[in-house]
Design an enzyme around this catalytic site. Sequence first.
Site, PDB file in Angstrom:
ATOM      1  N   LYS A 182      -0.866 -10.331   6.992  1.00  0.00           N
ATOM      2  CA  LYS A 182      -0.260 -11.210   5.993  1.00  0.00           C
ATOM      3  C   LYS A 182       0.991 -10.546   5.416  1.00  0.00           C
ATOM      4  O   LYS A 182       0.894  -9.529   4.737  1.00  0.00           O
ATOM      5  CB  LYS A 182      -1.226 -11.487   4.835  1.00  0.00           C
ATOM      6  CG  LYS A 182      -0.636 -12.535   3.886  1.00  0.00           C
ATOM      7  CD  LYS A 182      -1.279 -12.556   2.522  1.00  0.00           C
ATOM      8  CE  LYS A 182      -0.485 -11.844   1.465  1.00  0.00           C
ATOM      9  NZ  LYS A 182       0.857 -12.369   1.206  1.00  0.00           N
ATOM     10  N   GLY A 235       0.755  -1.820  -1.048  1.00  0.00           N
ATOM     11  CA  GLY A 235       1.206  -2.619  -2.182  1.00  0.00           C
ATOM     12  C   GLY A 235       0.958  -1.873  -3.471  1.00  0.00           C
ATOM     13  O   GLY A 235       0.858  -0.640  -3.479  1.00  0.00           O
ATOM     14  N   THR A 239      -3.162  -4.244  -7.292  1.00  0.00           N
ATOM     15  CA  THR A 239      -3.729  -5.075  -6.218  1.00  0.00           C
ATOM     16  C   THR A 239      -4.673  -4.232  -5.359  1.00  0.00           C
ATOM     17  O   THR A 239      -5.713  -4.729  -4.894  1.00  0.00           O
ATOM     18  CB  THR A 239      -2.618  -5.694  -5.344  1.00  0.00           C
ATOM     19  OG1 THR A 239      -1.674  -6.333  -6.189  1.00  0.00           O
ATOM     20  CG2 THR A 239      -3.154  -6.698  -4.360  1.00  0.00           C
ATOM     21  N   GLY A 240      -4.331  -2.970  -5.170  1.00  0.00           N
ATOM     22  CA  GLY A 240      -5.200  -2.064  -4.404  1.00  0.00           C
ATOM     23  C   GLY A 240      -6.607  -1.999  -4.989  1.00  0.00           C
ATOM     24  O   GLY A 240      -7.600  -2.018  -4.262  1.00  0.00           O
ATOM     25  N   GLU A 391       5.488   3.023 -12.853  1.00  0.00           N
ATOM     26  CA  GLU A 391       6.350   2.701 -11.719  1.00  0.00           C
ATOM     27  C   GLU A 391       7.289   1.549 -12.105  1.00  0.00           C
ATOM     28  O   GLU A 391       6.836   0.488 -12.519  1.00  0.00           O
ATOM     29  CB  GLU A 391       5.491   2.282 -10.522  1.00  0.00           C
ATOM     30  CG  GLU A 391       6.286   2.140  -9.256  1.00  0.00           C
ATOM     31  CD  GLU A 391       5.449   1.683  -8.059  1.00  0.00           C
ATOM     32  OE1 GLU A 391       4.676   0.721  -8.206  1.00  0.00           O
ATOM     33  OE2 GLU A 391       5.585   2.290  -6.989  1.00  0.00           O
TER      34      GLU A 391
HETATM   35  P1  NAP Z   1       1.597  -6.328  -4.468  1.00  0.00           P
HETATM   36  O1  NAP Z   1       1.913  -7.313  -5.514  1.00  0.00           O
HETATM   37  O2  NAP Z   1       0.437  -5.440  -4.640  1.00  0.00           O
HETATM   38  O3  NAP Z   1       1.469  -7.173  -3.119  1.00  0.00           O
HETATM   39  C1  NAP Z   1       1.263  -6.570  -1.870  1.00  0.00           C
HETATM   40  C2  NAP Z   1       0.633  -7.575  -0.934  1.00  0.00           C
HETATM   41  O4  NAP Z   1      -0.695  -7.881  -1.390  1.00  0.00           O
HETATM   42  C3  NAP Z   1       1.376  -8.904  -0.875  1.00  0.00           C
HETATM   43  O5  NAP Z   1       1.358  -9.377   0.456  1.00  0.00           O
HETATM   44  C4  NAP Z   1       0.543  -9.774  -1.801  1.00  0.00           C
HETATM   45  O6  NAP Z   1       0.672 -11.155  -1.555  1.00  0.00           O
HETATM   46  C5  NAP Z   1      -0.846  -9.282  -1.483  1.00  0.00           C
HETATM   47  N1  NAP Z   1      -1.871  -9.590  -2.491  1.00  0.00           N
HETATM   48  C6  NAP Z   1      -1.720  -9.840  -3.808  1.00  0.00           C
HETATM   49  N2  NAP Z   1      -2.919 -10.073  -4.395  1.00  0.00           N
HETATM   50  C7  NAP Z   1      -3.852  -9.949  -3.433  1.00  0.00           C
HETATM   51  C8  NAP Z   1      -5.270 -10.058  -3.415  1.00  0.00           C
HETATM   52  N3  NAP Z   1      -5.976 -10.344  -4.502  1.00  0.00           N
HETATM   53  N4  NAP Z   1      -5.923  -9.876  -2.254  1.00  0.00           N
HETATM   54  C9  NAP Z   1      -5.231  -9.567  -1.128  1.00  0.00           C
HETATM   55  N5  NAP Z   1      -3.894  -9.472  -1.080  1.00  0.00           N
HETATM   56  C10 NAP Z   1      -3.199  -9.637  -2.219  1.00  0.00           C
HETATM   57  O7  NAP Z   1       2.831  -5.370  -4.194  1.00  0.00           O
HETATM   58  P2  NAP Z   1       4.365  -5.783  -4.073  1.00  0.00           P
HETATM   59  O8  NAP Z   1       4.873  -6.108  -5.422  1.00  0.00           O
HETATM   60  O9  NAP Z   1       4.517  -6.781  -2.979  1.00  0.00           O
HETATM   61  O10 NAP Z   1       4.998  -4.408  -3.553  1.00  0.00           O
HETATM   62  C11 NAP Z   1       5.399  -3.379  -4.378  1.00  0.00           C
HETATM   63  C12 NAP Z   1       4.314  -2.315  -4.524  1.00  0.00           C
HETATM   64  O11 NAP Z   1       3.963  -1.809  -3.227  1.00  0.00           O
HETATM   65  C13 NAP Z   1       4.769  -1.103  -5.297  1.00  0.00           C
HETATM   66  O12 NAP Z   1       3.759  -0.719  -6.200  1.00  0.00           O
HETATM   67  C14 NAP Z   1       4.969  -0.038  -4.223  1.00  0.00           C
HETATM   68  O13 NAP Z   1       4.867   1.283  -4.704  1.00  0.00           O
HETATM   69  C15 NAP Z   1       3.911  -0.378  -3.255  1.00  0.00           C
HETATM   70  N6  NAP Z   1       4.213   0.166  -1.917  1.00  0.00           N
HETATM   71  C16 NAP Z   1       3.502   1.229  -1.443  1.00  0.00           C
HETATM   72  C17 NAP Z   1       3.809   1.772  -0.195  1.00  0.00           C
HETATM   73  C18 NAP Z   1       3.057   2.951   0.354  1.00  0.00           C
HETATM   74  O14 NAP Z   1       3.149   3.181   1.557  1.00  0.00           O
HETATM   75  N7  NAP Z   1       2.324   3.699  -0.446  1.00  0.00           N
HETATM   76  C19 NAP Z   1       4.838   1.216   0.579  1.00  0.00           C
HETATM   77  C20 NAP Z   1       5.530   0.138   0.066  1.00  0.00           C
HETATM   78  C21 NAP Z   1       5.213  -0.385  -1.187  1.00  0.00           C
HETATM   79  P3  NAP Z   1       1.835 -12.085  -2.212  1.00  0.00           P
HETATM   80  O15 NAP Z   1       2.596 -12.566  -1.047  1.00  0.00           O
HETATM   81  O16 NAP Z   1       1.132 -13.184  -2.945  1.00  0.00           O
HETATM   82  O17 NAP Z   1       2.636 -11.213  -3.135  1.00  0.00           O
END
Ligand code: NAP
Length: 489
Positions: A182, A235, A239-240, A391
Amino acid sequence: MTVSHERAVLERDGPLSMIIDGEQVDAEKTFKTRNPATGEELATVVKGTEKHVNRAISVANDAFDEWKDTAPSKRAAILREIAEKIREHSDDLARLDCLDQGKPLSQSEHDVEKTARYFEYYASVIDAHRGDSIPLNSEYMDFTQREPYGVVGEIVPWNFPTNLFARGAAPALAAGNTIVLKPSQVTPLTAIVIGELITETSIPEGIVNVVPGSGSEVGKAICEHKNISKIGFTGSTSTGRTIMKSAAENVTPVSLELGGKNPYVVFPDVDFDTVADDIITANLFNAGQTCSHASRLLIHEDIHDEFIPLLVERYENLTVGRGIDDPDVGPLVSEDQLETVTKYVEIGKEEADLVTGGQTARESSDLPDGYFVEPTIFDNVDHEARISKEEIFGPVLSVIEFSNEQDAIEKANDVDYGLTSGVATKDIDRANRVARALQSGQVFVNEWYAGGVETPFGGYKQSGFGRAKGIEAFKEYSQVKNICYKVRQ
Ligand code: NAP
Ligand code: MG
């Protein structure tokens, strides 16, 4: 596929479809993606539902046995074919990513090259992979083998749409799993196109499925499904947590690649110009929307007064603009992200000294509808301040002074996150001491972002667990089976 795939994608009559069982599948509902440089609508995409997730998991499950038993050399050849396909379309993928995500074109190009490289690298890992034999006594023969989990659910964010597709999919496929992925709703286009390109290779149907849609429906349905045998999530930490809870129901193993608040510790013995250039990359690559970027500069008090003005001058000379014009810094990905970063800039003004930046395009530019924030530095930041702890995920640097090595280590580690950190010094012993003491999954010495597809990456503390990249990711997507024979005398 036409010559300009990027244009062909944007000019399609209908919405972009999802990919299930090697076919383009439509849905009743759709959503729009936007170009963050202009705020304009870019494309329409079908919106997956729980029903689509169930179907994708079902076909991925059916495809699993054949893929698992495909000779490793054949799996490797298919991964190389995917890499080649991505390279063939790299210009179009890069432009599409740049328009959908906002980043400078040269950074999109770099991401797409890495995307191909992931598939190539894990093809080589398949070829080189061997198991262990464990010596017991002469009555037994014991060995281990790595086996795939089954159907992997990959959920990715919006900051590296091409690259993060491959970072999860390539090792998962290499290990013999099938996938339901996804993409983020904010940046779904390249994941769909890569999914389409994969269907043009000789990979059998059903092995790679791409279901765009919301996290609350598609993401949730993936995480809660009992036939998902492993979840790879990248992510935010919040959400994690939710995903970890839903995975608990079926005891589904998860890898969590989450957020960071990464420190760059700079000692006085460095070359100022080199380090200033490196901080610009460390802090501002992808407009700071990088989990592993440096968001805290820990600077020794003896060089603070000389170094910070030099850094400020460089920040002020950076170009900010549309990704497609390849500036130094592009827009933030979305209106929501603009709001988040703007909120933190206001918090920062209360907590510390704003020494450069802080303005949005709405206040100061010829692209008033784009989601731009100037490269921003807050100086004299207390290490307990919110802009030191939380963050922000934008082009914002918090400068914190330290007095000695121990002070630097304590301040660097005093956050809930532990993804990356960096140390700049010419003293190799000091570099070694500090690198060992920093609580993060990766430490860069004298060059932020040193390393690549080959080097393991992942979090300590609330930055998650499990490892992406390197041989470690191949292990992450496979499980160990021990087989022990009784040898009859
Ligand atoms: P996010 O809001 O946590 O979303 C990540 C993904 O999870 C999206 O595809 C989102 O869908 C989905 N999601 C949301 N709620 C969910 C649920 N209840 N169950 C399953 N999936 C769900 O993160 P973001 O804002 O897109 O990205 C930024 C974050 O990612 C930052 O905190 C960043 O540090 C982190 N990140 C970490 C790494 C790493 O390798 N450690 C790399 C890149 C980014 P939607 O399409 O609805 O948003
Ligand atoms: Mg977009």
